[in-house]
Motif scaffolding. Structure first.
Motif, PDB file in Angstrom:
ATOM      1  N   THR A 105       0.853  -1.190   0.000  1.00 21.52           N
ATOM      2  CA  THR A 105       0.000   0.000   0.000  1.00 21.52           C
ATOM      3  C   THR A 105       0.883   1.232   0.000  1.00 21.52           C
ATOM      4  O   THR A 105       2.109   1.120   0.117  1.00 21.52           O
ATOM      5  CB  THR A 105      -0.937   0.004   1.214  1.00 21.52           C
ATOM      6  N   THR A 106       0.301   2.411  -0.139  1.00 19.87           N
ATOM      7  CA  THR A 106       1.076   3.650  -0.006  1.00 19.87           C
ATOM      8  C   THR A 106       0.402   4.547   1.024  1.00 19.87           C
ATOM      9  O   THR A 106      -0.830   4.608   1.093  1.00 19.87           O
ATOM     10  CB  THR A 106       1.190   4.422  -1.346  1.00 19.87           C
ATOM     11  N   VAL A 107       1.235   5.228   1.816  1.00 19.64           N
ATOM     12  CA  VAL A 107       0.715   6.082   2.890  1.00 19.64           C
ATOM     13  C   VAL A 107       1.627   7.295   3.024  1.00 19.64           C
ATOM     14  O   VAL A 107       2.795   7.239   2.623  1.00 19.64           O
ATOM     15  CB  VAL A 107       0.635   5.263   4.213  1.00 19.64           C
ATOM     16  N   SER A 108       1.107   8.382   3.578  1.00 17.46           N
ATOM     17  CA  SER A 108       1.898   9.614   3.725  1.00 17.46           C
ATOM     18  C   SER A 108       3.203   9.338   4.475  1.00 17.46           C
ATOM     19  O   SER A 108       3.193   8.882   5.627  1.00 17.46           O
ATOM     20  CB  SER A 108       1.099  10.673   4.487  1.00 17.46           C
ATOM     21  N   ALA A 109       4.332   9.638   3.829  1.00 16.02           N
ATOM     22  CA  ALA A 109       5.647   9.354   4.420  1.00 16.02           C
ATOM     23  C   ALA A 109       5.894  10.218   5.651  1.00 16.02           C
ATOM     24  O   ALA A 109       6.391   9.747   6.671  1.00 16.02           O
ATOM     25  CB  ALA A 109       6.741   9.603   3.380  1.00 16.02           C
ATOM     26  N   VAL A 110       5.518  11.501   5.567  1.00 15.42           N
ATOM     27  CA  VAL A 110       5.779  12.426   6.685  1.00 15.42           C
ATOM     28  C   VAL A 110       4.934  12.053   7.903  1.00 15.42           C
ATOM     29  O   VAL A 110       5.423  12.014   9.033  1.00 15.42           O
ATOM     30  CB  VAL A 110       5.508  13.883   6.245  1.00 15.42           C
ATOM     31  N   THR A 111       3.650  11.738   7.673  1.00 13.00           N
ATOM     32  CA  THR A 111       2.767  11.381   8.793  1.00 13.00           C
ATOM     33  C   THR A 111       3.233  10.094   9.464  1.00 13.00           C
ATOM     34  O   THR A 111       3.299  10.010  10.697  1.00 13.00           O
ATOM     35  CB  THR A 111       1.313  11.213   8.301  1.00 13.00           C
TER      36      THR A 111
END
Length: 372
Positions: free
Chosen positions: A67-73
């Motif tokens: 999956t992909t998710v916000s890197a910064v968060t």
């Protein structure tokens, strides 16, 4: 997908990923890190379309997937979790949410489909070799301060890595310049690197590469093509486009006929420059060097704020010389010296000055003078 991974391992991987992604993105998925789990390994991939970093980490994979998710968060969450905690990342198919759980903490993060994530096209590399981390670190650390920040001269916005001829044969050389100062650093040519095309490694890539080079003895696999460069450790692969431009002929800038020689303790010199520059006007920060027999006087005269002067005992036996420099440039060059003594070679007050470390010619610096 469902995986369990140690916090420290996860933090290292997402820290690398979030530093590559750009904070302001017009393409939402470029703010995300692609997480893919299979076997007993999870990979984290991030890109800004110019640089791509891929980090492999060991994990307990209960359900493979991605999956992909916000890197910064994700990085902020993992950074704030307790040391030593075990983190579980899970996503139900089609849910569009990644659950991050550790101890009593639980987070739900929005995801984007992994199929939309851009993967940098793999390139045929014409040259492949390996070099020790400490060798690459020295090449880039000692040259990067001279990288230009002027966007109009984009071909100077990086470090020019190439194979060059030196006195003892061929060397691996890194050069950077902004027109005011220049750094030229040489290292022994690694086997297999002689046919490497010369490439300009962008400033951001140089900064990201530095994070891979902490372990002195680690072998870094380097691959170079006309358009890309790749640096790989067993766990992390950093791939970057190179700057599409021609680096200027820097050899014409390096003075050959400078005969006036000043030898000075590098750290004492840097401290003295820093002290007298305190009163200089921020705009020019000009420092005047007055050289006489075994004596150096550093002075600043800023009509608005005051004046300063400091004397240093040095080794100098040539005729009297007065020359001015930007204090910032002098400090940056002096701070590159690992040995005790810095050697400056002057010609006249209007010509470029050469600096090296003792008798070592593998690191050479050039700085242009200023009118004072």
């Amino acid at each position: 997908m469902k995986i369990s991974i140690e916090r420290a391992t996860l933090l290292r991987a997402v820290a690398q990923a979030q530093s590559v992604v750009e904070r302001r993105n017009t393409i939402p998925i470029l703010a995300n890190v692609l997480i893919e789990a299979e076997g007993d390994t999870v990979t984290f991939r991030a890109t800004d379309l110019d640089i791509e970093v891929l980090d492999k980490a060991p994990a307990v994979v209960e359900k493979p997937g991605g999956t992909t998710v916000s890197a910064v968060t994700l990085h902020e969450i993992v950074r704030k979790l307790p040391d030593g905690s075990l983190v579980t990342l899970s996503e139900e198919p089609g849910a569009g949410r990644l659950t991050v759980a550790a101890g009593r903490s639980n987070f739900n993060l929005a995801t984007l489909p992994r199929e939309d994530f851009p993967v940098m096209a793999s390139s045929e590399y014409s040259s492949n070799f390996s070099a020790k981390a400490d060798v690459l670190r020295r090449l880039f650390d000692k040259s990067k301060f001279a990288i230009s920040t002027e966007e109009t001269r984009y071909y100077l916005n990086g470090v020019y890595m190439h194979v060059a001829d030196a006195d003892g044969g061929q060397v691996l050389r890194c050069v950077a310049t902004d027109g005011h100062r220049l750094a030229r650093i040489d290292a022994d040519l690694p086997s297999g690197a002689s046919d490497m095309p010369g490439v300009i490694v962008p400033r951001k890539t140089v900064g990201e590469l530095r994070k891979l080079l902490d372990d002195d003895d680690m072998e870094i696999a380097v691959s170079v093509s006309e358009t890309k460069v790749r640096f790989a450790t067993p766990d992390i692969t950093l791939t970057s486009k190179v700057i599409d431009g021609t680096f200027p002929d820097y050899t014409r800038v390096i003075p050959q006929g400078n005969t006036r020689k000043l030898e000075v303790d590098a750290s004492e010199f840097a401290k003295a420059v820093d002290r007298v520059a305190t009163v200089s006007s921020e705009r020019s920060r000009a420092v005047k060097l007055q050289l006489d027999e075994d004596r150096l006087v550093l002075s600043v005269n800023a009509p608005d704020s005051g004046a300063a002067e400091e004397e240093l005992a040095v080794a100098y036996g040539d005729e009297r010389l007065e020359i001015g420099f930007n204090a910032k440039y002098l400090l940056e060059i002096a701070s590159q010296v690992d040995r005790e003594n810095a050697v400056f070679m002057f010609n006249s007050s209007g010509d470029p000055t050469l600096m090296r470390e003792g008798n070592d010619t593998s690191a050479v610096y050039v700085v242009m003078p200023m009118r004072v």
